[in-house]
Write an enzyme that holds these catalytic residues in place. Sequence first.
Site, mmCIF file in Angstrom:
data_model
loop_
_atom_site.group_PDB
_atom_site.id
_atom_site.type_symbol
_atom_site.label_atom_id
_atom_site.label_comp_id
_atom_site.label_asym_id
_atom_site.label_seq_id
_atom_site.Cartn_x
_atom_site.Cartn_y
_atom_site.Cartn_z
ATOM 1 N N ALA A 117 0.796 -1.221 0.000
ATOM 2 C CA ALA A 117 0.000 0.000 0.000
ATOM 3 C C ALA A 117 0.836 1.282 0.000
ATOM 4 O O ALA A 117 0.300 2.360 0.229
ATOM 5 C CB ALA A 117 -0.930 0.002 1.211
ATOM 6 N N ASN A 183 2.048 -4.015 7.548
ATOM 7 C CA ASN A 183 2.833 -4.461 6.405
ATOM 8 C C ASN A 183 3.546 -3.298 5.724
ATOM 9 O O ASN A 183 4.616 -3.473 5.143
ATOM 10 C CB ASN A 183 1.940 -5.188 5.394
ATOM 11 C CG ASN A 183 1.653 -6.626 5.794
ATOM 12 O OD1 ASN A 183 2.513 -7.316 6.337
ATOM 13 N ND2 ASN A 183 0.440 -7.072 5.546
ATOM 14 N N HIS A 213 -0.429 7.060 4.542
ATOM 15 C CA HIS A 213 0.911 6.539 4.804
ATOM 16 C C HIS A 213 1.930 7.623 4.456
ATOM 17 O O HIS A 213 1.855 8.234 3.384
ATOM 18 C CB HIS A 213 1.180 5.292 3.969
ATOM 19 C CG HIS A 213 0.129 4.237 4.114
ATOM 20 N ND1 HIS A 213 0.010 3.452 5.239
ATOM 21 C CD2 HIS A 213 -0.863 3.846 3.273
ATOM 22 C CE1 HIS A 213 -1.000 2.616 5.082
ATOM 23 N NE2 HIS A 213 -1.553 2.833 3.910
#
Length: 260
Positions: A117, A183, A213
């Site tokens: 991601a 992750n 993120h």
Amino acid sequence: MVIGIIGRGAIGRYVSDTLTARGIGPRTVLVRANRMGEPPRDGPLHVDTVADLPDDTTLMIDCAGHAALSEHGPAILERGIDLVTVSLGALADQALHDRLRAAAEAGQARLRLASGAIGALDSLQAARVGGLDRVTYIGRKPPSGWKGSPAEEHLDLDALNEATTHFAGSAREAALRYPKNANVAAAVALAGAGFDDTRTELIADPASTANIHEIHAEGRFGTFSFRIEGRALPDNPRSSALAAMSVIAAVERERAPITI
């Protein structure tokens, strides 16, 4: 290329449907024994052990999480079958990391890590060559995105009215404590400064409407900051659309005569 997939969750379904639409698979789906059920008549072969994978399988794709990578990854690699995974956080377990490496060497196969991601990992890998002084990953999600995680041990997610950090530590600690949520921290660590030297912050933010993120890096190359607001897959609000897309991109790199 003969492709198989581990898992039938949201990411597995997206990958399977996309590969099928492009005419390249999957030929086999590896699932838990108690979830075999009745496979579609016109769909791929369903098996519940690595030993039952067809002999001509050349690539397996792990879309089923840390436990599946631990259970099946070494056996797949030992058979000489390449493996793509988005379960990067599992490699924070040094013992599993070493098992996968030894299995890949024994089977002359390769474990490929999909970017998941997050982006900018190529820049981080390049910066690592010259030396990295500091790398920070910050993961920000709405409170509902942290339900079912250790965040619930520290916060009342339903009553939260301001952005609150519920974890601060190394990427290794984050990946081991938040196996379903970190992750991305693992991807940043593996591309850059490593699990123990990548500072990680996880934040529950009621004002956030997306999974956000951020990477901040400093080193001999200079500095950079990267931010992405990711959308979820339509049929699972906890599964990143970009993570699923990154698996397809990894497969395309395997097939392409020219890659970047």
